[in-house]
Design a protein around this motif. Structure first.
Motif, PDB file in Angstrom:
ATOM      1  N   ALA A   1       0.832  -1.194   0.000  1.00 15.24           N
ATOM      2  CA  ALA A   1       0.000   0.000   0.000  1.00 15.24           C
ATOM      3  C   ALA A   1       0.869   1.248   0.000  1.00 15.24           C
ATOM      4  O   ALA A   1       1.640   1.454   0.945  1.00 15.24           O
ATOM      5  CB  ALA A   1      -0.925  -0.001   1.211  1.00 15.24           C
ATOM      6  N   GLU A   2       0.729   2.038  -1.066  1.00 13.56           N
ATOM      7  CA  GLU A   2       1.484   3.280  -1.172  1.00 13.56           C
ATOM      8  C   GLU A   2       0.668   4.445  -0.610  1.00 13.56           C
ATOM      9  O   GLU A   2      -0.560   4.425  -0.625  1.00 13.56           O
ATOM     10  CB  GLU A   2       1.823   3.604  -2.640  1.00 13.56           C
ATOM     11  N   SER A   3       1.373   5.467  -0.173  1.00  2.81           N
ATOM     12  CA  SER A   3       0.748   6.711   0.267  1.00  2.81           C
ATOM     13  C   SER A   3       1.745   7.837   0.110  1.00  2.81           C
ATOM     14  O   SER A   3       2.936   7.598  -0.103  1.00  2.81           O
ATOM     15  CB  SER A   3       0.292   6.602   1.729  1.00  2.81           C
TER      16      SER A   3
ATOM     17  N   LEU B   1       8.237  15.651  -2.039  1.00  7.11           N
ATOM     18  CA  LEU B   1       7.236  14.733  -1.508  1.00  7.11           C
ATOM     19  C   LEU B   1       7.971  13.501  -0.988  1.00  7.11           C
ATOM     20  O   LEU B   1       9.039  13.151  -1.488  1.00  7.11           O
ATOM     21  CB  LEU B   1       6.236  14.303  -2.578  1.00  7.11           C
ATOM     22  N   ARG B   2       7.346  12.833  -0.021  1.00 10.13           N
ATOM     23  CA  ARG B   2       7.867  11.546   0.437  1.00 10.13           C
ATOM     24  C   ARG B   2       6.772  10.498   0.316  1.00 10.13           C
ATOM     25  O   ARG B   2       5.708  10.611   0.928  1.00 10.13           O
ATOM     26  CB  ARG B   2       8.370  11.607   1.882  1.00 10.13           C
ATOM     27  N   LEU B   3       7.055   9.489  -0.468  1.00 11.82           N
ATOM     28  CA  LEU B   3       6.138   8.370  -0.637  1.00 11.82           C
ATOM     29  C   LEU B   3       6.493   7.262   0.352  1.00 11.82           C
ATOM     30  O   LEU B   3       7.671   7.067   0.675  1.00 11.82           O
ATOM     31  CB  LEU B   3       6.201   7.820  -2.061  1.00 11.82           C
ATOM     32  N   SER B   4       5.470   6.553   0.798  1.00  8.00           N
ATOM     33  CA  SER B   4       5.657   5.414   1.690  1.00  8.00           C
ATOM     34  C   SER B   4       4.977   4.191   1.097  1.00  8.00           C
ATOM     35  O   SER B   4       3.979   4.313   0.393  1.00  8.00           O
ATOM     36  CB  SER B   4       5.062   5.695   3.076  1.00  8.00           C
ATOM     37  N   CYS B   5       5.520   3.029   1.409  1.00 10.54           N
ATOM     38  CA  CYS B   5       4.923   1.770   0.967  1.00 10.54           C
ATOM     39  C   CYS B   5       5.021   0.779   2.108  1.00 10.54           C
ATOM     40  O   CYS B   5       6.118   0.439   2.553  1.00 10.54           O
ATOM     41  CB  CYS B   5       5.644   1.245  -0.260  1.00 10.54           C
ATOM     42  N   VAL B   6       3.860   0.318   2.566  1.00 14.00           N
ATOM     43  CA  VAL B   6       3.801  -0.643   3.661  1.00 14.00           C
ATOM     44  C   VAL B   6       3.372  -1.995   3.112  1.00 14.00           C
ATOM     45  O   VAL B   6       2.446  -2.089   2.311  1.00 14.00           O
ATOM     46  CB  VAL B   6       2.806  -0.192   4.744  1.00 14.00           C
ATOM     47  N   ALA B   7       4.053  -3.051   3.542  1.00 10.96           N
ATOM     48  CA  ALA B   7       3.684  -4.412   3.146  1.00 10.96           C
ATOM     49  C   ALA B   7       2.861  -5.052   4.247  1.00 10.96           C
ATOM     50  O   ALA B   7       3.086  -4.803   5.429  1.00 10.96           O
ATOM     51  CB  ALA B   7       4.934  -5.238   2.862  1.00 10.96           C
ATOM     52  N   SER B   8       1.959  -5.904   3.841  1.00 12.53           N
ATOM     53  CA  SER B   8       1.033  -6.504   4.804  1.00 12.53           C
ATOM     54  C   SER B   8       1.643  -7.636   5.593  1.00 12.53           C
ATOM     55  O   SER B   8       1.136  -8.026   6.616  1.00 12.53           O
ATOM     56  CB  SER B   8      -0.215  -7.017   4.079  1.00 12.53           C
TER      57      SER B   8
ATOM     58  N   ASP C   1      12.616   1.001   6.465  1.00 16.43           N
ATOM     59  CA  ASP C   1      12.595   0.743   7.897  1.00 16.43           C
ATOM     60  C   ASP C   1      11.977  -0.640   8.063  1.00 16.43           C
ATOM     61  O   ASP C   1      10.745  -0.792   8.025  1.00 16.43           O
ATOM     62  CB  ASP C   1      11.778   1.816   8.616  1.00 16.43           C
ATOM     63  N   ASN C   2      12.798  -1.654   8.229  1.00 16.32           N
ATOM     64  CA  ASN C   2      12.286  -3.022   8.289  1.00 16.32           C
ATOM     65  C   ASN C   2      11.456  -3.280   9.546  1.00 16.32           C
ATOM     66  O   ASN C   2      10.591  -4.152   9.543  1.00 16.32           O
ATOM     67  CB  ASN C   2      13.429  -4.014   8.199  1.00 16.32           C
ATOM     68  N   ALA C   3      11.711  -2.533  10.594  1.00 14.28           N
ATOM     69  CA  ALA C   3      10.906  -2.688  11.804  1.00 14.28           C
ATOM     70  C   ALA C   3       9.451  -2.301  11.540  1.00 14.28           C
ATOM     71  O   ALA C   3       8.535  -2.817  12.183  1.00 14.28           O
ATOM     72  CB  ALA C   3      11.481  -1.848  12.931  1.00 14.28           C
ATOM     73  N   LYS C   4       9.247  -1.389  10.588  1.00 15.71           N
ATOM     74  CA  LYS C   4       7.910  -0.943  10.224  1.00 15.71           C
ATOM     75  C   LYS C   4       7.446  -1.559   8.914  1.00 15.71           C
ATOM     76  O   LYS C   4       6.352  -1.243   8.436  1.00 15.71           O
ATOM     77  CB  LYS C   4       7.875   0.586  10.106  1.00 15.71           C
ATOM     78  N   ASN C   5       8.301  -2.413   8.331  1.00 20.74           N
ATOM     79  CA  ASN C   5       7.987  -3.050   7.051  1.00 20.74           C
ATOM     80  C   ASN C   5       7.603  -2.019   5.998  1.00 20.74           C
ATOM     81  O   ASN C   5       6.675  -2.237   5.204  1.00 20.74           O
ATOM     82  CB  ASN C   5       6.864  -4.073   7.227  1.00 20.74           C
ATOM     83  N   THR C   6       8.328  -0.921   5.977  1.00 23.47           N
ATOM     84  CA  THR C   6       8.000   0.216   5.124  1.00 23.47           C
ATOM     85  C   THR C   6       9.220   0.649   4.327  1.00 23.47           C
ATOM     86  O   THR C   6      10.333   0.662   4.851  1.00 23.47           O
ATOM     87  CB  THR C   6       7.505   1.395   5.976  1.00 23.47           C
ATOM     88  N   VAL C   7       8.978   0.987   3.073  1.00 24.66           N
ATOM     89  CA  VAL C   7      10.007   1.574   2.235  1.00 24.66           C
ATOM     90  C   VAL C   7       9.545   2.971   1.844  1.00 24.66           C
ATOM     91  O   VAL C   7       8.341   3.218   1.701  1.00 24.66           O
ATOM     92  CB  VAL C   7      10.284   0.700   0.990  1.00 24.66           C
ATOM     93  N   TYR C   8      10.501   3.882   1.711  1.00 17.97           N
ATOM     94  CA  TYR C   8      10.207   5.283   1.432  1.00 17.97           C
ATOM     95  C   TYR C   8      10.881   5.721   0.138  1.00 17.97           C
ATOM     96  O   TYR C   8      11.917   5.184  -0.259  1.00 17.97           O
ATOM     97  CB  TYR C   8      10.708   6.179   2.566  1.00 17.97           C
ATOM     98  N   LEU C   9      10.307   6.733  -0.478  1.00 16.66           N
ATOM     99  CA  LEU C   9      10.937   7.386  -1.615  1.00 16.66           C
ATOM    100  C   LEU C   9      10.848   8.887  -1.373  1.00 16.66           C
ATOM    101  O   LEU C   9       9.769   9.472  -1.475  1.00 16.66           O
ATOM    102  CB  LEU C   9      10.257   7.013  -2.936  1.00 16.66           C
TER     103      LEU C   9
END
Length: 125
Positions: free
Chosen positions: A5-7, A18-25, A73-81
């Motif tokens: 899920a991107e935001s 801008l900073r994009l985020s992507c969270v994996a389930s 940030d693997n603790a949050k399972n999130t990648v940023y751009l």
């Protein structure tokens, strides 16, 4: 089924950021590379950036090198751009993606198995 899920997309003036985020389930995705792609109207989806599972390797498209930074940030399972110095030609739908294979750090869409729904980025001149 893995879900990404991107935001963070939106409308920004040229030169802005801008900073994009992507969270994996699923938590196990912290051990896979993650990539960002984008697709402008009437154009093919193109590679933007990729980061290895531990952040030790990153690759960028020439068109964004020096302006965009990928991180995770693997603790949050999130990648940023992080996108700085945005240009009108950066306008596109941005997609987060993950491969289904360990170790690989793909720079083409064919190397990815899981995709998010995308987030729109519009840069006005």
């Amino acid at each position: 089924q893995v879900q990404l899920a991107e935001s963070g997309g939106g409308l920004v003036q040229a030169g802005g950021s801008l900073r994009l985020s992507c969270v994996a389930s699923k938590g196990t995705f912290s051990i896979y590379a993650r990539g960002w792609f984008r697709q402008a109207p009437g154009k093919e989806r193109e590679f933007v950036a990729v980061i290895s599972w531990n952040g030790g390797s990153t690759y960028y498209a020439d068109s964004v090198k020096g302006r965009f930074t990928i991180s995770r940030d693997n603790a949050k399972n999130t990648v940023y751009l992080q996108m700085n110095s945005l240009k009108p030609e950066d306008t596109a739908v941005y997609y987060c993606a993950a491969p289904g294979t360990l170790v690989v750090v793909p720079t083409s869409a064919a190397g990815y198995d899981y995709w998010g729904q995308g987030t729109q980025v519009t840069v006005s001149s």
